[in-house]
Design an enzyme around this catalytic site. Structure first.
Site, PDB file in Angstrom:
ATOM      1  N   TRP A 100       0.819  -1.215   0.000  1.00  0.00           N
ATOM      2  CA  TRP A 100       0.000   0.000   0.000  1.00  0.00           C
ATOM      3  C   TRP A 100       0.851   1.262   0.000  1.00  0.00           C
ATOM      4  O   TRP A 100       0.472   2.262  -0.622  1.00  0.00           O
ATOM      5  CB  TRP A 100      -0.977  -0.020   1.179  1.00  0.00           C
ATOM      6  N   ASP A 167      -1.107   6.156   6.984  1.00  0.00           N
ATOM      7  CA  ASP A 167      -2.231   5.298   6.645  1.00  0.00           C
ATOM      8  C   ASP A 167      -2.453   4.367   7.843  1.00  0.00           C
ATOM      9  O   ASP A 167      -1.586   3.572   8.190  1.00  0.00           O
ATOM     10  CB  ASP A 167      -1.891   4.491   5.389  1.00  0.00           C
ATOM     11  N   LYS A 191     -12.478  -2.094   8.054  1.00  0.00           N
ATOM     12  CA  LYS A 191     -11.752  -3.055   8.872  1.00  0.00           C
ATOM     13  C   LYS A 191     -12.181  -2.968  10.337  1.00  0.00           C
ATOM     14  O   LYS A 191     -12.632  -3.947  10.912  1.00  0.00           O
ATOM     15  CB  LYS A 191     -10.247  -2.854   8.717  1.00  0.00           C
TER      16      LYS A 191
END
Length: 358
Positions: A100, A167, A191
């Site tokens: 990511w 992040d 999540k």
């Protein structure tokens, strides 16, 4: 048979929250109107959004120096919005610690000069990169606090004088985060917060500048106002999830549970003769645990073996294969205990892809 969902996202939500959503889906608070058909500018829905922000601020101890923005486009859109909105010199520093962060780097390069000030790509991201100290003239330093795919986690932050951007998609609300250390935090909701379709940006107010950008892409246009129709259903469920986190004991209790769950699974993996963890040491994630038998065929056989026993979504990310258990807040300890039992049974029976002794 109880089913335990180990998906990395969209992930399991607390069952009590799902029941609550089901009970009032057709008629929110007995109004006769479903939450999915309620105006986002109505008093009732505004009350939901205010409660959502207030709960997040309490849970994460977010001061008034920070704005909380509820946006769409997932964390991926933030890969572009961050360099667009924080651009001053046009030089951005990034730590490359996994899939990511690599994607974030690629998108940021559309808007300026990206300095990769540390990378663990040469180790296939099995380690975390050290900060090489070449980012002091950049507009910000970006890192991914928890690497969902690779299963690594930062516990020490780089010492730098520029704003830190992180992040936190897979560890927000799962462990304590000192918001005051950061200029900006961002996360996809799917999540630990709620359903897919929603993302959150926590940004220090002095970093918000009204720039010449398309309206939705300008952080300043989202501050203290509702620019467009938000992800109303996702926000409603998120508010209920955060209420559950508060009732359960807050982030401190979530972290305690996640440490207990991950320790239980890591202990088994470290002692197993068949399965092994892909990450070692103190950089292991609390929420995402990749592992393998060392053979693709045996990994797939175990995944099928587990599914037949109610343990689903244990496949590794499509980019790396193997196996992965995601232990987000809604995963109970009982799910991890059951996973270890099933792994022990598979190991003891010596199954391979043909269900013959290996």
């Amino acid at each position: 048979m109880t089913v335990y969902n180990f998906s990395a996202g969209p992930s399991a939500l607390p069952k009590s929250v799902l029941q609550e959503v089901q009970d009032e889906f057709l008629s929110y608070q007995k109004t006769g109107v479903s939450i999915v058909e309620m105006s986002h500018r109505s008093e009732r829905f505004i009350a939901i959004t205010e409660a959502l922000e207030a709960r997040l601020r309490r849970l994460m101890d977010i001061s008034d120096d920070y704005a909380v923005l509820w946006l769409q486009g997932g964390a991926t859109l933030q890969f572009s919005m961050i360099p667009m909105n924080l651009r001053t010199t046009g030089r951005f520093a990034y730590l490359d610690s996994g899939t990511w962060s690599k994607k974030a780097i690629a998108d940021a390069r559309h808007y300026g000069d990206v300095a990769v000030v540390g990378s663990s790509a040469s180790s296939n991201y099995r380690e975390l990169p050290d900060y090489e100290g070449d980012g002091e003239t950049a507009d910000y330093l970006h890192l991914t606090l928890n690497n969902t795919i690779e299963g690594t986690r930062y516990t020490m932050l780089p010492d730098t004088g520029i704003p830190l951007v992180a992040d936190v998609s897979s560890n927000i609300l799962a462990e304590s985060i000192d918001v005051s250390r950061y200029g900006l935090l961002y996360a996809g909701a799917q999540k630990n917060i709620g359903p897919a379709g929603l993302s959150v940006v926590i940004i220090r107010r002095d970093l918000i500048v009204d720039r010449d950008l398309p309206s939705y892409l300008n952080y300043a246009r989202h501050t203290d106002t509702v620019l467009n129709t938000p992800a109303t259903f996702s926000m409603y469920v998120a508010e209920r999830v955060l209420a559950w986190v508060e009732r359960t004991g807050g982030v401190a209790e979530m972290e305690r549970r996640n440490r207990e769950k991950s320790a239980r699974l890591y202990a088994y993996l470290d002692g197993s003769t068949l399965f092994r963890s892909l990450v070692t040491g103190d950089i292991r994630s609390l929420t995402n645990i990749p592992f393998t038998t060392g053979r693709d065929e045996t990994d797939r056989a175990f995944q099928q073996f587990a599914e037949e026993r109610g343990l689903i979504e244990l496949g590794g990310h499509r980019s790396v294969g193997g196996l992965r258990a995601s232990l987000y807040n809604a995963m109970p300890l009982e799910g991890v205990v059951r996973l270890v039992e099933v792994m022990q049974a598979f190991e003891q029976e010596g199954y391979d892809v043909s269900h013959q002794n290996i």
